[in-house]
Scaffold this active site. Structure first.
Site, PDB file in Angstrom:
ATOM      1  CG  ASN A   1      -3.630   1.822  -0.728  1.00 28.42           C
ATOM      2  OD1 ASN A   1      -4.702   2.260  -1.163  1.00 28.42           O
ATOM      3  ND2 ASN A   1      -3.541   0.670  -0.108  1.00 28.42           N
TER       4      ASN A   1
ATOM      5  CD  GLU B   1      -1.373  -2.962  -2.538  1.00 28.65           C
ATOM      6  OE1 GLU B   1      -1.640  -3.960  -3.251  1.00 28.65           O
ATOM      7  OE2 GLU B   1      -1.666  -2.873  -1.320  1.00 28.65           O
TER       8      GLU B   1
ATOM      9  CB  CYS C   1       1.083   4.717   2.470  1.00 33.42           C
ATOM     10  SG  CYS C   1       1.809   3.255   3.204  1.00 33.42           S
TER      11      CYS C   1
ATOM     12  CD  GLU D   1      -1.410   7.064   5.518  1.00 34.47           C
ATOM     13  OE1 GLU D   1      -1.379   6.430   4.443  1.00 34.47           O
ATOM     14  OE2 GLU D   1      -1.341   6.530   6.633  1.00 34.47           O
TER      15      GLU D   1
ATOM     16  CB  CYS E   1       2.619   2.405   7.989  1.00 35.28           C
ATOM     17  SG  CYS E   1       3.446   3.392   6.721  1.00 35.28           S
TER      18      CYS E   1
ATOM     19  CB  CYS F   1       2.579   7.271   6.653  1.00 37.23           C
ATOM     20  SG  CYS F   1       2.328   6.516   5.029  1.00 37.23           S
TER      21      CYS F   1
HETATM   22  N1  THU Z   1      -1.266   1.490   3.698  1.00 37.80           N
HETATM   23  C1  THU Z   1      -1.498   2.819   3.531  1.00 37.80           C
HETATM   24  O1  THU Z   1      -1.882   3.281   2.439  1.00 37.80           O
HETATM   25  N2  THU Z   1      -1.296   3.646   4.585  1.00 37.80           N
HETATM   26  C2  THU Z   1      -0.856   3.231   5.811  1.00 37.80           C
HETATM   27  O2  THU Z   1      -0.485   4.053   6.640  1.00 37.80           O
HETATM   28  C3  THU Z   1      -0.864   1.807   6.127  1.00 37.80           C
HETATM   29  C4  THU Z   1      -0.787   0.902   4.938  1.00 37.80           C
HETATM   30  C5  THU Z   1      -1.446   0.598   2.552  1.00 37.80           C
HETATM   31  C6  THU Z   1      -0.169   0.052   1.989  1.00 37.80           C
HETATM   32  C7  THU Z   1      -0.651  -1.206   1.297  1.00 37.80           C
HETATM   33  O3  THU Z   1      -1.069  -0.867  -0.023  1.00 37.80           O
HETATM   34  C8  THU Z   1      -1.869  -1.629   2.106  1.00 37.80           C
HETATM   35  O4  THU Z   1      -2.227  -0.516   2.896  1.00 37.80           O
HETATM   36  C9  THU Z   1      -1.638  -2.828   3.000  1.00 37.80           C
HETATM   37  O5  THU Z   1      -0.519  -2.631   3.807  1.00 37.80           O
END
Ligand code: THU
Length: 131
Positions: free
Chosen positions: A42, A44, A53, A55, A87, A90
């Site tokens: 991920n 940000e 994210c 994935e 999520c 994704c």
């Molecule tokens: N996150 C992911 O990388 N993948 C997911 O499917 C769920 C959430 C990340 C996004 C963000 O940087 C952190 O987790 C908290 O939500």
């Protein structure tokens, strides 16, 4: 590659995560038919909604390298006590390219659950829905 090896590869991606806001690193590893693995983490952003994210990082790496219809398995892991379930965004993005995709969803202690994407997104909306 074994399921466990793919999960371990996803774990190695946690250190690449850029997570100054959530402090919640996520790693992913997407295997395609020829054995190539596209990893992701991920990333940000100070404009929080621009975050991508793990994935989807792996997904866009695969598609942008010409791998869009040969996916086999995707491992996703977090440094959390619960399993790092993908999520909604994704799930939808993965469904676009491979509704049958096998997922390996892991947690901090190394345990993982193996299931089909269609279990997480039943009756999904995809390219066929537009026909
Ligand atoms: N996150 C992911 O990388 N993948 C997911 O499917 C769920 C959430 C990340 C996004 C963000 O940087 C952190 O987790 C908290 O939500």
């Amino acid at each position: 590659m074994t399921d466990q090896a793919l999960v371990e590869l996803a774990f190695t991606m946690l250190e690449c995560s850029y997570v100054p806001y959530s402090r919640f690193p996520v790693g992913a590893a997407l295997e395609v038919a020829d054995g190539t693995v596209f990893t992701g983490c991920n990333v940000e952003n100070s404009a929080y909604g621009s975050t991508i994210c793990a994935e989807r990082t792996a997904l866009v790496k695969a598609v942008s390298e010409g791998h869009r219809d040969d996916w086999v398995r995707l491992a996703v892991v977090g440094n959390s006590t619960d399993y790092c379930w993908p999520c909604g965004a994704c799930r939808q993005m993965l469904y676009e390219f491979c509704p049958q995709l096998t997922l390996l969803v892991g947690r901090r202690d190394g345990q993982f659950v193996k299931l089909a994407l269609e279990e997480l997104l039943p009756h999904g909306f995809g390219p066929k829905s537009l026909q």
